[in-house]
Write an enzyme that holds these catalytic residues in place. Structure first.
Site, mmCIF file in Angstrom:
data_model
loop_
_atom_site.group_PDB
_atom_site.id
_atom_site.type_symbol
_atom_site.label_atom_id
_atom_site.label_comp_id
_atom_site.label_asym_id
_atom_site.label_seq_id
_atom_site.Cartn_x
_atom_site.Cartn_y
_atom_site.Cartn_z
ATOM 1 N N GLY A 33 -67.783 15.354 -65.430
ATOM 2 C CA GLY A 33 -66.523 14.824 -65.940
ATOM 3 C C GLY A 33 -65.737 15.859 -66.701
ATOM 4 O O GLY A 33 -66.069 17.044 -66.677
ATOM 5 N N ASN A 34 -64.673 15.425 -67.337
ATOM 6 C CA ASN A 34 -63.864 16.327 -68.167
ATOM 7 C C ASN A 34 -63.379 15.584 -69.402
ATOM 8 O O ASN A 34 -63.604 14.386 -69.544
ATOM 9 C CB ASN A 34 -62.695 16.891 -67.339
ATOM 10 C CG ASN A 34 -61.752 15.817 -66.862
ATOM 11 O OD1 ASN A 34 -61.030 15.215 -67.645
ATOM 12 N ND2 ASN A 34 -61.774 15.543 -65.564
ATOM 13 N N ARG A 35 -62.715 16.310 -70.293
ATOM 14 C CA ARG A 35 -62.389 15.766 -71.608
ATOM 15 C C ARG A 35 -61.036 15.068 -71.689
ATOM 16 O O ARG A 35 -60.563 14.780 -72.779
ATOM 17 C CB ARG A 35 -62.428 16.885 -72.657
ATOM 18 C CG ARG A 35 -63.794 17.478 -72.853
ATOM 19 C CD ARG A 35 -63.747 18.483 -73.999
ATOM 20 N NE ARG A 35 -64.942 19.290 -74.067
ATOM 21 C CZ ARG A 35 -66.088 18.879 -74.626
ATOM 22 N NH1 ARG A 35 -66.169 17.679 -75.170
ATOM 23 N NH2 ARG A 35 -67.139 19.673 -74.645
ATOM 24 N N SER A 36 -60.385 14.820 -70.572
ATOM 25 C CA SER A 36 -59.063 14.184 -70.647
ATOM 26 C C SER A 36 -59.161 12.788 -71.261
ATOM 27 O O SER A 36 -59.983 11.973 -70.850
ATOM 28 C CB SER A 36 -58.461 14.093 -69.244
ATOM 29 O OG SER A 36 -57.220 13.429 -69.309
#
Ligand code: CTP
Ligand code: CA
Length: 230
Positions: A33-36
């Site tokens: 995943g990512n931190r958005s």
């Protein structure tokens, strides 16, 4: 600014906004995943609805309540986001890709949870490229439809933030690129945001640093000024 002063410059317009960050599964319990946070996309949806637009928010893994009057379409992976955005964008006046779409996904998803001590423990994750939704939107765009991309950039040895952003705008072919300078690592999850708007046909416009709602308002004003008369 009081509610009476809000422009209704998006009345009768259909807009599609993607927000959040995609998650690419590795096994039934794990993902890349990512931190958005989805906050900028939420602000874009809130402001567009307040200015009269019919808004669809394609939301990748965002746990925020739906903004008033906005239809939220929840998605998980980049493939799901792609399908939802392409379907919803048919007939839309504006499509804004503010989601952080994973560039790569695991080549395979394990059917069962990967366990320690199994006959062969994994040592690496093989990745494959995800489709570029923004490029596909531009290719499928109907006459008069505006497509807006986002870019989080840092400068490096190959060039500064704007140099990278101009190259990205040319590569993507979208009408506007909203550029975040993330050199100081200060954007993700923060309430405040500072952006530059790039278009192929004019000089860059710097929006004043402000809340994500203020940045959203600046983006919609730029977009509204480019829409063909309804
Ligand atoms: N985007 C997309 N589909 C992808 C990757 C990105 O639609 N698979 C969109 C993002 O939503 C954003 C824009 O493309 O609006 C730019 O994303 P960015 O990650 O900055 O661009 P990339 O082309 O992936 O380049 P980079 O190698 O810098 O990550
Ligand atoms: Ca990317």
């Amino acid at each position: 600014q009081g509610a009476d002063a809000l422009p209704r410059d998006l009345a009768g317009r259909r807009v599609v906004i993607s927000a959040g960050g995609t998650r690419e599964p590795l096994d039934p319990v794990r993902y890349l995943g990512n931190r958005s946070s989805g906050k900028q996309g939420w602000a874009l949806a809130r402001v567009a609805a307040a200015r009269g637009a019919e808004v669809v928010l394609v939301a990748a893994n965002v746990e925020l309540p739906a903004p008033f009057g906005v239809r939220v379409v929840p998605v998980g992976t980049a493939e799901e986001l792609r399908a939802a955005v392409l379907a919803e964008s048919a007939g839309a006046d504006v499509v804004v890709m503010s989601a952080a779409v994973a560039d790569f996904r695991p080549a395979g998803v394990a059917a069962a949870k990967m366990k320690k001590g199994a006959a062969s423990e994994p040592t690496a994750i093989e990745l494959v490229r995800n489709p570029d939704v923004l490029v596909e939107l531009v290719a499928a765009r109907s006459p008069g439809q505006l497509v807006v991309g986002f870019a989080a950039e840092t400068g490096d040895d190959d060039g500064d933030v704007l140099t990278h952003a101009r190259a990205k705008l040319a590569r993507k072919g979208c009408d506007l690129l909203v550029v975040n300078d993330v050199s100081a690592g200060q954007v993700f999850g923060r309430a405040e945001n500072a952006v530059v708007l790039l278009s192929a046909d004019g000089p860059p416009t710097e929006l004043p640093r402000g809340s994500k709602d203020a940045v959203a308002a600046g983006i919609w004003t730029a977009v509204a000024g480019r829409l063909a008369p309804a």
